[in-house]
Design a protein around this motif. Structure first.
Motif, mmCIF file in Angstrom:
data_model
loop_
_atom_site.group_PDB
_atom_site.id
_atom_site.type_symbol
_atom_site.label_atom_id
_atom_site.label_comp_id
_atom_site.label_asym_id
_atom_site.label_seq_id
_atom_site.Cartn_x
_atom_site.Cartn_y
_atom_site.Cartn_z
ATOM 1 N N UNK A 127 0.852 -1.201 0.000
ATOM 2 C CA UNK A 127 0.000 0.000 0.000
ATOM 3 C C UNK A 127 0.884 1.247 0.000
ATOM 4 N N UNK A 128 1.910 1.243 0.884
ATOM 5 C CA UNK A 128 2.825 2.391 0.938
ATOM 6 C C UNK A 128 3.633 2.510 -0.355
ATOM 7 N N UNK A 129 4.105 1.351 -0.865
ATOM 8 C CA UNK A 129 4.956 1.359 -2.065
ATOM 9 C C UNK A 129 4.268 2.052 -3.238
ATOM 10 N N UNK A 130 2.942 1.859 -3.325
ATOM 11 C CA UNK A 130 2.185 2.486 -4.410
ATOM 12 C C UNK A 130 2.174 3.997 -4.312
ATOM 13 N N UNK A 131 2.293 4.495 -3.092
ATOM 14 C CA UNK A 131 2.093 5.930 -2.858
ATOM 15 C C UNK A 131 3.376 6.717 -2.587
ATOM 16 N N UNK A 132 4.481 6.019 -2.317
ATOM 17 C CA UNK A 132 5.706 6.753 -1.985
ATOM 18 C C UNK A 132 6.506 7.061 -3.252
ATOM 19 N N UNK A 133 7.508 7.929 -3.095
ATOM 20 C CA UNK A 133 8.341 8.320 -4.235
ATOM 21 C C UNK A 133 9.644 7.540 -4.276
ATOM 22 N N UNK A 134 10.076 7.062 -3.117
ATOM 23 C CA UNK A 134 11.325 6.311 -3.071
ATOM 24 C C UNK A 134 11.224 5.219 -2.015
ATOM 25 N N UNK A 135 11.690 4.011 -2.360
ATOM 26 C CA UNK A 135 11.730 2.903 -1.393
ATOM 27 C C UNK A 135 13.204 2.585 -1.163
ATOM 28 N N UNK A 136 13.661 2.715 0.075
ATOM 29 C CA UNK A 136 15.067 2.413 0.371
ATOM 30 C C UNK A 136 15.140 1.122 1.172
ATOM 31 N N UNK A 137 15.772 0.104 0.584
ATOM 32 C CA UNK A 137 15.974 -1.173 1.277
ATOM 33 C C UNK A 137 17.327 -1.121 1.962
#
Length: 540
Positions: free
Chosen positions: A181-191
């Motif tokens: 859900x968050x991944x769809x709405x955020x601009x950057x995903x940092x692993x």
């Protein structure tokens, strides 16, 4: 003459409505979604299958950065490092300390807003998270504080991921689904990964797979890299790339930033320069988010529209196959098990890319509890509207995105750690390469000028200058490509007369040395490299 942009001006005389005028990209996206995409989503119950409906706050909110990683990889410390400030609700330790989703956001009053209050606030983009229930909402909060970094971005801290079955059962909510859900709405995903103890647990693999279709937003940080030697670091980096290659199915290699992202002394200092360069790269990537936010929202809306279109075709195909009276249950089971073949048929019939289809297994699971007879039949007008949006409106909105970007070129994340290395002697590469001698009184080229002068006078200068042809022969001895030597010539011929005097010749050789040592050439000659006799007359 260019006609003024009236957004979505449809060709005249086709019976469609008059052009709509939009104030900005955000307004345009909202109206497009509400008027063109939402009716299709609503009719074919897209929200029950894939993703809740979007709200105004989803289009208005600041860029968000989602941090994901196993426990003790330094997620919370990383946030603290960026902001150079503690935030409410922050807990750091070697054991799993962050057991909640914490949205770190800007606010005049410092404090914590609990999950249940957050999901009823229309100004915050979290209202649809109430679908995950109390088990999740009790583990969700917003930490508000006044910090310059948060004026441009918001950061989402997530619970540390553990390995084993126990973790999945004890959460009480669908952890992977919340992250999606968050991944769809955020601009950057940092692993984040810990170079000191690199292992990718089952749950982490599952989480990364849940983030599929968002690889373009993903960046990887190999943190705590100062705790191991260079040789170990090379092995760990190789192992990480190999593991990620198996989980993230993209032809491109995901970008991995190596470093020690906290404000403590480095334990092993061998790779200080590498860590500095990597941190600068990552900071630049995060700093660009506000500028690219409108484009990201537009991109996400296109992705969503394509999925909604495919979803409508799937639902209507299933409806069409259902018998009107007998054998409904048997037919339903048969259709679910043959869903792959239905996908292929839709793909060929409507010329749709396989990448636009939802996950087959997940879709089959969702269909089990549905009554296929209640599915609506195909309504071509709804699909035409979305097609029209994708074919025409999006292109016009793209023009507005470019205009908005051009009107705010300096919109970057500022404050916190972002200001620490921007200027002054601790800026990356300060005093190195073309920057050598930047704060010295003497002309830095003068140090080696006597040896350059010796070569200069063997080239038979006329009136104290050597020609381009004579200088070229000497410069080619560096074995640098012509494109590079051409740039060096342009920088060194300060007075632009097509010849080099002894100072300019020394400067050309100094720049060759800079390039041979592996540094980049400056786009414009820095003031400290201008020959003393040319100062004040160089081209502005």
């Amino acid at each position: 003459l260019q006609e003024p942009i009236t957004m979505f001006s449809w060709s005249k005389g086709n019976g469609k409505k008059d052009p709509e005028l939009f104030q900005n990209v955000s307004d345009g996206l909202k109206r497009l979604y509400r008027n063109k995409l939402f009716p299709l989503e609503d009719t074919y119950r897209f929200h029950d299958f894939h993703s809740p409906a979007l709200e105004d706050a989803d289009f208005d909110n600041k860029p968000m950065v989602l941090l994901v990683g196993q426990y003790s990889t330094g997620k919370t410390t990383f946030i603290r490092h960026l902001m150079e400030q503690d935030f409410p609700g922050m807990r750091i330790g070697p054991e799993p300390t962050t057991d909640s989703f914490i949205a770190v956001m800007h606010g005049e009053q410092e404090g914590v807003i609990p999950g249940n209050a957050l999901v009823v606030d229309p100004k915050k983009p979290f209202r649809k998270l109430n679908a995950f229930g109390n088990a999740f909402l009790n583990r969700f909060m917003c930490a508000q504080l006044k910090n310059p970094v948060l004026e441009s971005i918001s950061i989402i801290d997530t619970p540390g991921i553990l390995s084993g079955e126990k973790q999945r059962i004890s959460r009480g909510y669908d952890f992977a689904a919340v992250l999606e859900w968050f991944a769809e709405r955020v601009d950057r995903i940092i692993l984040l990964f810990d170079a000191h103890k690199l292992d990718i647990s089952d749950e982490f693999s599952e989480v990364i797979k849940a983030l599929k279709n968002h690889e373009d937003k993903m960046r990887v940080v190999l943190n705590k890299a100062d705790q191991i030697s260079t040789q170990q670091l090379m092995r760990v980096y190789g192992a990480l790339m190999w593991s990620l290659g198996k989980i993230i199915n993209t032809p491109e290699v995901v970008r991995v930033y190596i470093g020690s992202f906290w404000a403590q002394p480095l334990l092993v200092t061998d790779n200080r320069k590498l860590f500095e360069a990597e941190e600068q790269d990552l900071f630049r990537d995060i700093q660009s988010l506000p500028r690219n936010a409108a484009l990201r929202k537009l991109n996400d809306l296109i992705k969503r529209a394509r999925l909604a279109k495919v979803h409508a075709y799937i639902i209507t195909s299933l409806k069409k196959e259902m018998p009107s009276v007998f054998g409904k249950d048997t037919k339903k089971k048969e259709l679910i098990s043959n869903l792959g073949a239905i996908y292929e048929k839709i793909e060929k019939e409507h010329n749709i890319s396989p990448g636009d289809f939802p996950n087959l297994k997940k879709m089959q699971e969702l269909l089990v509890g549905q009554d296929f007879n209640k599915f609506p039949a195909l309504k071509p007008k709804l699909l035409e509207t979305v097609e029209d949006m994708l074919a025409h409106d999006i292109a016009k909105l793209m023009t507005l995105v470019r205009q908005e970007e051009a009107s705010m070129p300096n919109q970057m994340v500022k404050g916190g750690a972002f200001d620490g290395t921007m200027n002054g002697p601790f800026g990356h590469g300060y005093g190195e390469g073309a920057g050598e001698g930047i704060d010295e009184l003497e002309w830095v080229v003068g140090r080696d000028k006597p040896s350059y002068d010796e070569i200069f006078y063997t080239l038979s200068p006329v009136n104290g200058k050597v020609s381009g042809a004579a200088a070229k022969k000497e410069m080619l001895k560096s074995k640098l490509p012509n494109t590079v030597l051409g740039k060096i010539w342009t920088l060194a011929d300060v007075d632009k007369d097509g010849f080099l005097d002894d100072e300019e010749f020394a400067l050309a050789n100094h720049l060759i040395k800079v390039k041979l040592e592996g540094y980049e050439l400056p786009a414009k000659l820095p003031t400290h490299l201008v020959p003393p006799s040319k100062r004040g007359q160089e081209q502005q």
